[in-house]
Scaffold this motif. Structure first.
Motif, PDB file in Angstrom:
ATOM      1  N   ASP A  45      12.321  -8.485   0.769  1.00 24.26           N
ATOM      2  CA  ASP A  45      12.300  -8.260   2.279  1.00 24.26           C
ATOM      3  C   ASP A  45      11.658  -9.326   3.113  1.00 24.26           C
ATOM      4  OD1 ASP A  45      13.736  -6.651   4.408  1.00 24.26           O
ATOM      5  OD2 ASP A  45      11.755  -6.373   4.994  1.00 24.26           O
ATOM      6  N   ALA A  46      10.638  -9.853   2.647  1.00 24.69           N
ATOM      7  CA  ALA A  46       9.631 -10.873   3.189  1.00 24.69           C
ATOM      8  C   ALA A  46      10.269 -12.148   2.960  1.00 24.69           C
ATOM      9  CB  ALA A  46       8.324 -10.770   2.767  1.00 24.69           C
ATOM     10  N   GLY A  47      11.310 -12.365   1.872  1.00 27.08           N
ATOM     11  CA  GLY A  47      11.926 -13.450   1.487  1.00 27.08           C
ATOM     12  C   GLY A  47      11.421 -14.166   0.413  1.00 27.08           C
TER      13      GLY A  47
ATOM     14  N   PRO B 147       0.552  -1.256  -0.134  1.00 31.92           N
ATOM     15  CA  PRO B 147      -0.073  -0.147   0.015  1.00 31.92           C
ATOM     16  C   PRO B 147       1.015   1.312   0.021  1.00 31.92           C
ATOM     17  CG  PRO B 147      -0.882  -1.499   1.566  1.00 31.92           C
ATOM     18  CD  PRO B 147       0.435  -2.182   1.016  1.00 31.92           C
ATOM     19  N   ALA B 148       0.503   2.202  -0.398  1.00 31.03           N
ATOM     20  CA  ALA B 148       1.043   3.647  -0.848  1.00 31.03           C
ATOM     21  C   ALA B 148       1.594   4.163   0.405  1.00 31.03           C
ATOM     22  CB  ALA B 148       0.403   4.324  -1.448  1.00 31.03           C
ATOM     23  N   ARG B 149       0.718   3.837   1.590  1.00 33.35           N
ATOM     24  CA  ARG B 149       1.080   4.646   2.600  1.00 33.35           C
ATOM     25  C   ARG B 149       2.442   4.206   3.320  1.00 33.35           C
ATOM     26  NH1 ARG B 149      -2.642   1.085   3.920  1.00 33.35           N
ATOM     27  NH2 ARG B 149      -2.559  -0.375   5.831  1.00 33.35           N
ATOM     28  N   PHE B 150       3.171   2.960   3.028  1.00 35.77           N
ATOM     29  CA  PHE B 150       4.295   2.511   3.430  1.00 35.77           C
ATOM     30  C   PHE B 150       5.408   3.026   2.500  1.00 35.77           C
ATOM     31  CE2 PHE B 150       1.131  -0.640   4.881  1.00 35.77           C
ATOM     32  CZ  PHE B 150       1.546  -0.520   6.168  1.00 35.77           C
ATOM     33  N   MET B 151       5.209   3.891   1.562  1.00 38.79           N
ATOM     34  CA  MET B 151       6.219   4.320   0.568  1.00 38.79           C
ATOM     35  C   MET B 151       6.870   5.427   1.046  1.00 38.79           C
ATOM     36  SD  MET B 151       4.459   3.302  -3.015  1.00 38.79           S
ATOM     37  CE  MET B 151       5.668   4.251  -4.052  1.00 38.79           C
ATOM     38  N   LYS B 152       7.270   5.487   2.269  1.00 41.46           N
ATOM     39  CA  LYS B 152       7.847   6.805   2.973  1.00 41.46           C
ATOM     40  C   LYS B 152       9.456   6.677   2.948  1.00 41.46           C
ATOM     41  CE  LYS B 152       3.724   8.039   5.230  1.00 41.46           C
ATOM     42  NZ  LYS B 152       3.158   8.381   6.538  1.00 41.46           N
ATOM     43  N   THR B 153       9.988   5.654   2.232  1.00 40.08           N
ATOM     44  CA  THR B 153      11.310   5.299   2.704  1.00 40.08           C
ATOM     45  C   THR B 153      12.024   5.189   1.237  1.00 40.08           C
ATOM     46  OG1 THR B 153      12.999   3.893   3.628  1.00 40.08           O
ATOM     47  CG2 THR B 153      10.839   2.897   3.096  1.00 40.08           C
ATOM     48  N   VAL B 154      13.529   5.394   1.264  1.00 31.08           N
ATOM     49  CA  VAL B 154      14.129   5.036  -0.125  1.00 31.08           C
ATOM     50  C   VAL B 154      15.142   3.782   0.378  1.00 31.08           C
ATOM     51  CG1 VAL B 154      13.867   7.192  -0.944  1.00 31.08           C
ATOM     52  CG2 VAL B 154      16.013   6.600   0.620  1.00 31.08           C
TER      53      VAL B 154
ATOM     54  N   GLY C  96       9.073  -5.802   4.303  1.00 30.16           N
ATOM     55  CA  GLY C  96       8.299  -7.200   4.329  1.00 30.16           C
ATOM     56  C   GLY C  96       7.073  -7.337   5.382  1.00 30.16           C
ATOM     57  N   SER C  97       7.288  -6.501   6.526  1.00 28.82           N
ATOM     58  CA  SER C  97       6.291  -6.679   7.139  1.00 28.82           C
ATOM     59  C   SER C  97       4.836  -6.106   6.791  1.00 28.82           C
ATOM     60  CB  SER C  97       6.621  -5.777   8.646  1.00 28.82           C
ATOM     61  OG  SER C  97       6.784  -4.486   8.383  1.00 28.82           O
ATOM     62  N   ALA C  98       5.335  -4.942   5.550  1.00 27.92           N
ATOM     63  CA  ALA C  98       3.822  -4.539   5.273  1.00 27.92           C
ATOM     64  C   ALA C  98       3.405  -4.948   3.959  1.00 27.92           C
ATOM     65  CB  ALA C  98       4.199  -2.915   4.654  1.00 27.92           C
TER      66      ALA C  98
END
Length: 209
Positions: free
Chosen positions: A93-95, A27-34, A40-42
């Motif tokens: 990241d989730a494997g 989801p877009a709300r988790f795209m606050k990082t580069v 993976g948790s999201a």
């Protein structure tokens, strides 16, 4: 750079959904990082969690038999929608190192190849067989052999897939485009030195007069 991908033998999870878009993947709300790590948790957050954030026990990746999945088998047009590279970062990241589906969003597939995740396109009839197998035998394992370019089922059936030779080379060695360029660093340096010797005026400092 990513870990080399040669031959992956792992639990595969069946996600029998078509048109899974990148907003569903992440989801877009988790795209606050580069940063590539930590997403993976999201992964599939809206499907993995119910009201109040509690885990949804019906979602395939929340079931104990599929908890260690490194292969995801989905349906048509996986990764459609926006071009967000974060969706692939979340999978990695989730494997998840390999996604098998009849077809993929074009940009999503390109992002996979650049981030160490192998998108394998197999005929719809073959994917239907794999989905049925994985649903009937939770925790079943598949083998994805990149060198031989086939998927091997527990029953011994081999299903060949195509991959671009350059993408295959990069995945086998765990290289991204920058790393591939650095493999040719000596040749690049040699060219630059020869160019400077032939046309030194192009490399002179430009000073204001």
């Amino acid at each position: 750079m990513s870990p080399p991908f040669t031959r992956l033998h792992a639990v595969a999870a069946p996600l029998d959904r078509a048109n899974v878009d990148t907003d569903a993947i992440l989801p877009a709300r988790f795209m606050k990082t580069v940063k590539r790590g930590g997403l993976g948790s999201a992964l599939f957050d809206a499907w993995r969690r119910g009201a109040g954030g509690a885990p949804n026990p019906d979602f395939v990746l929340n079931r104990p038999a599929y908890a260690a999945s490194r292969i995801l088998v989905a349906n048509d047009n996986f990764g459609c929608g926006s071009s967000r590279e974060h969706a692939v970062w979340a999978l990695a990241d989730a494997g998840i190192r390999c996604v098998i589906a009849p077809s993929f969003g074009e940009i999503f597939a390109a992002n996979c190849l650049k981030n160490g995740v192998l998108p394998v396109a197999l005929p719809p009839a073959v994917v239907a067989i794999l989905l049925a197998l994985l649903a009937a035998v939770p925790g079943a394992e598949l083998t994805v052999d990149l060198e031989a370019q086939h998927v091997l089922t527990p029953g011994g059936q081999r299903h060949a897939f195509h991959i671009d030779p350059y993408a295959k080379h990069c995945l086998l060695l765990g290289l991204d485009d920058i790393a591939v360029t650095l493999e040719r660093a000596e040749a690049i340096t040699s060219y630059e030195q020869a160019r400077r010797a032939r046309t030194p005026w192009l490399f002179e400092d430009i000073r204001a007069t």
